[in-house]
Design an enzyme around this catalytic site. Structure first.
Site, PDB file in Angstrom:
ATOM      1  CG  ASP A   1       5.183  34.074  11.333  1.00  0.00           C
ATOM      2  OD1 ASP A   1       6.205  34.626  11.773  1.00  0.00           O
ATOM      3  OD2 ASP A   1       5.006  32.841  11.332  1.00  0.00           O
TER       4      ASP A   1
ATOM      5  CB  ILE B   1      14.660  36.283  15.032  1.00  0.00           C
ATOM      6  CG1 ILE B   1      15.618  37.031  15.971  1.00  0.00           C
ATOM      7  CG2 ILE B   1      15.242  36.237  13.612  1.00  0.00           C
ATOM      8  CD1 ILE B   1      17.047  36.484  15.975  1.00  0.00           C
ATOM      9  CG  ASP B   2       8.924  36.873  10.639  1.00  0.00           C
ATOM     10  OD1 ASP B   2       8.697  35.648  10.580  1.00  0.00           O
ATOM     11  OD2 ASP B   2       8.472  37.693   9.819  1.00  0.00           O
TER      12      ASP B   2
ATOM     13  CG  HIS C   1       8.928  29.331   4.908  1.00  0.00           C
ATOM     14  ND1 HIS C   1       9.727  30.278   5.488  1.00  0.00           N
ATOM     15  CD2 HIS C   1       9.285  28.150   5.466  1.00  0.00           C
ATOM     16  CE1 HIS C   1      10.546  29.707   6.360  1.00  0.00           C
ATOM     17  NE2 HIS C   1      10.297  28.406   6.359  1.00  0.00           N
TER      18      HIS C   1
ATOM     19  CG  ASP D   1      15.335  33.033  17.041  1.00  0.00           C
ATOM     20  OD1 ASP D   1      14.434  32.896  16.206  1.00  0.00           O
ATOM     21  OD2 ASP D   1      16.541  33.025  16.726  1.00  0.00           O
TER      22      ASP D   1
ATOM     23  CB  THR E   1      15.176  31.985  12.379  1.00  0.00           C
ATOM     24  OG1 THR E   1      14.168  32.477  13.268  1.00  0.00           O
ATOM     25  CG2 THR E   1      16.412  31.651  13.177  1.00  0.00           C
TER      26      THR E   1
ATOM     27  CE  LYS F   1       7.705  37.431   2.301  1.00  0.00           C
ATOM     28  NZ  LYS F   1       8.721  36.901   3.213  1.00  0.00           N
TER      29      LYS F   1
ATOM     30  NE  ARG G   1       3.631  32.819   4.990  1.00  0.00           N
ATOM     31  CZ  ARG G   1       4.945  32.984   5.056  1.00  0.00           C
ATOM     32  NH1 ARG G   1       5.528  33.955   4.404  1.00  0.00           N
ATOM     33  NH2 ARG G   1       5.673  32.168   5.792  1.00  0.00           N
TER      34      ARG G   1
ATOM     35  CB  SER H   1      11.335  38.311   7.892  1.00  0.00           C
ATOM     36  OG  SER H   1      11.704  39.592   7.396  1.00  0.00           O
TER      37      SER H   1
ATOM     38  CD  GLU I   1       8.935  31.595  16.042  1.00  0.00           C
ATOM     39  OE1 GLU I   1       9.233  32.751  15.707  1.00  0.00           O
ATOM     40  OE2 GLU I   1       9.332  30.573  15.452  1.00  0.00           O
TER      41      GLU I   1
ATOM     42  CG  ASP J   1       8.477  35.861  14.725  1.00  0.00           C
ATOM     43  OD1 ASP J   1       9.560  35.489  15.235  1.00  0.00           O
ATOM     44  OD2 ASP J   1       8.008  35.386  13.683  1.00  0.00           O
TER      45      ASP J   1
HETATM   46  N1  LIG Z   1       6.489  25.321   6.880  1.00  0.00           N
HETATM   47  C1  LIG Z   1       6.300  26.629   6.975  1.00  0.00           C
HETATM   48  N2  LIG Z   1       5.414  27.256   6.169  1.00  0.00           N
HETATM   49  C2  LIG Z   1       5.230  28.580   6.256  1.00  0.00           C
HETATM   50  N3  LIG Z   1       5.932  29.367   7.112  1.00  0.00           N
HETATM   51  C3  LIG Z   1       6.820  28.808   7.939  1.00  0.00           C
HETATM   52  C4  LIG Z   1       7.056  27.413   7.901  1.00  0.00           C
HETATM   53  N4  LIG Z   1       8.020  27.124   8.805  1.00  0.00           N
HETATM   54  C5  LIG Z   1       8.358  28.281   9.409  1.00  0.00           C
HETATM   55  N5  LIG Z   1       7.648  29.298   8.882  1.00  0.00           N
HETATM   56  C6  LIG Z   1       7.704  30.690   9.270  1.00  0.00           C
HETATM   57  O1  LIG Z   1       7.579  31.476   8.109  1.00  0.00           O
HETATM   58  C7  LIG Z   1       8.111  32.730   8.370  1.00  0.00           C
HETATM   59  C8  LIG Z   1       9.145  33.140   7.382  1.00  0.00           C
HETATM   60  O2  LIG Z   1       8.415  33.653   6.414  1.00  0.00           O
HETATM   61  P1  LIG Z   1       9.059  33.918   5.035  1.00  0.00           P
HETATM   62  O3  LIG Z   1       9.145  32.610   4.372  1.00  0.00           O
HETATM   63  O4  LIG Z   1       8.042  34.842   4.472  1.00  0.00           O
HETATM   64  O5  LIG Z   1      10.375  34.508   5.299  1.00  0.00           O
HETATM   65  C9  LIG Z   1       8.748  32.642   9.638  1.00  0.00           C
HETATM   66  O6  LIG Z   1       7.835  33.098  10.594  1.00  0.00           O
HETATM   67  C10 LIG Z   1       9.004  31.223   9.839  1.00  0.00           C
HETATM   68  O7  LIG Z   1       9.229  31.113  11.149  1.00  0.00           O
HETATM   69  P2  LIG Z   1      10.451  31.906  11.915  1.00  0.00           P
HETATM   70  O8  LIG Z   1       9.847  33.093  12.624  1.00  0.00           O
HETATM   71  O9  LIG Z   1      10.895  30.869  12.836  1.00  0.00           O
HETATM   72  O10 LIG Z   1      11.520  32.289  10.917  1.00  0.00           O
HETATM   73 MG   LIG Z   2       8.094  34.179  12.080  1.00  0.00          MG
HETATM   74 MG   LIG Z   3      10.656  33.713  14.670  1.00  0.00          MG
HETATM   75 MG   LIG Z   4      10.992  30.276  14.309  1.00  0.00          MG
END
Ligand SMILES: Nc1ncnc2c1ncn2[C@@H]1O[C@H](COP(=O)(O)O)[C@@H](O)[C@H]1OP(=O)(O)O
Ligand SMILES: [Mg+2]
Ligand SMILES: [Mg+2]
Ligand SMILES: [Mg+2]
Length: 354
Positions: free
Chosen positions: A289, A145-146, A235, A48, A148, A262, A276, A259, A71, A143
């Site tokens: 995101d 790495i979306d 999430h 990241d 992670t 989708k 979502r 990520s 991010e 972002d």
């Molecule tokens: N509590 C949370 N609720 C919703 N999304 C979150 C939460 N914590 C992290 N994310 C972020 O949701 C996204 C992942 O989405 P999905 O669930 O659709 O895969 C990522 O951007 C992740 O961050 P990150 O970029 O650090 O991975």
């Molecule tokens: Mg993300």
């Molecule tokens: Mg990220």
């Molecule tokens: Mg993150």
């Protein structure tokens, strides 16, 4: 300023390709102590940090005046305890900046042989992502790495970059190194880039930049309709989406994927709607995101809104503020889907599917 955003688009593709080459190679070499847990309990890896450093360095070279909403920040890396990670990030980011990537690369963007950066320069590049965002002017959002968690599982993740002008996304690029090029061949070649420029349509291409093809979402088909949702139940509420699915009489199971991949899948017709739904803990969605993915959907002929039918507001800072829940689908499916979403949010006693 040209509204064609030709240079911005080329730079964004080039930066995302370079970051994808980095994240793909780091996955195979990742060791346990190269992942940290952030304040919100989410993981962050050397991948990241170094991907944000690479993208931010290239942006700075091409558009030094443009602020960046990223991010990650380098605070943990600057601390004494961050020395080992810092060394690794410098090595990875420099590898990615000097690597020969062939077609579509522009040496004037601070890449190629001789573009080695010092540790301080790379930490500063990460920290240039500290812009708070807002309603007016140009800004990029990264972002690196979306998803992670998906990256760490060896599943889907996306490298995401978008240009906003006066709170409207104008250019969006998603790099999905683990996504099959052709969804009907899940074991075939992997690695795609999705690109959209407002008013100019959206395209999918291979990670190499080869085989660009326009994206166009198929119209609503009730028998083929299904949802794309998060893998992580924390999430997005799987149970709310299950109820919406039941109310709409959807028979196909949801596709769970991490990520913004989708959004990319939806844009090429793999799935009926991106869903979502809030989990009730008050989490505010972040602009990085959704910025690139939402433009790719709009430019493929779809609609993106929150659960109340409002457009996503990218002008409020780092978060989407009061936009709770995100739904994206084909134009002719959106009203039906929104009605079902609102009915379930009003009346949570709607039964779930068995
Ligand atoms: N509590 C949370 N609720 C919703 N999304 C979150 C939460 N914590 C992290 N994310 C972020 O949701 C996204 C992942 O989405 P999905 O669930 O659709 O895969 C990522 O951007 C992740 O961050 P990150 O970029 O650090 O991975
Ligand atoms: Mg993300
Ligand atoms: Mg990220
Ligand atoms: Mg993150």
């Amino acid at each position: 300023m040209s509204l064609a955003f030709t240079t911005e688009k080329q730079l964004a593709i080039s930066a995302v390709r370079r970051a994808c080459s980095l994240t793909s190679s780091v996955f195979n070499k990742l060791v346990k102590n190269e992942t940290l847990t952030k304040g919100d309990k989410s993981p962050v890896t050397v991948g990241d940090y170094s991907a944000q450093a690479v993208i931010s360095s290239m942006l700075h070279c091409a558009f030094p005046e443009d602020p960046i909403v990223g991010e990650e920040d380098a605070a943990e890396l600057r601390a004494e305890a961050g020395a080992t990670l810092r060394g690794r990030i410098v090595e990875l980011a420099n590898e990615a900046l000097v690597r020969e990537l062939g077609q579509g690369d522009y040496a004037e963007w601070g890449i190629g042989p001789g573009s080695q950066q010092t540790s301080e320069q790379l930490l500063d590049a990460i920290d240039r992502g500290n812009y708070e965002g807002g309603r007016s002017g140009r800004m990029w959002t990264i972002d690196p790495i979306d998803g992670t968690k998906g990256f760490l599982r060896g599943e889907q993740y996306a490298v995401c970059l978008a240009l906003l002008v006066d709170a409207e996304v104008q250019v969006g690029v998603l790099g999905c190194p683990n996504l099959p090029v052709d969804s009907s061949k899940p074991d075939g070649e992997k690695g795609c880039i999705f690109v959209a420029v407002r008013g100019q349509g959206a395209q999918q291409m291979k990670l190499s930049g080869a085989d660009p093809a326009p994206l166009s979402m198929p119209p609503y088909s009730p028998s083929a309709f299904n949802f794309l949702e998060s893998v992580e139940a924390a999430h997005s509420s799987h149970s709310t989406i299950n109820k919406i699915s039941s109310l709409m009489g959807i028979t196909r199971p949801p596709i769970r994927m991490d990520s913004q991949a989708k959004y990319a899948c939806l844009a090429r017709g793999d799935g009926g709607a991106y869903m979502r739904m809030p989990t009730g803990v008050g989490y505010k969605e972040k602009i990085w995101d959704h910025a690139a993915g939402s433009l790719i959907i709009e430019e493929s002929g779809g609609i993106v809104s929150d659960s109340k039918g409002q457009r996503l507001d990218f002008g409020l800072g780092q978060t989407l503020g009061e936009n709770y829940g995100v739904i994206a689908t084909a134009k002719d499916a959106h009203a039906k889907l929104l009605q079902a979403v609102q009915q379930v949010l009003r009346d949570p006693s709607v039964p779930s599917k068995a």
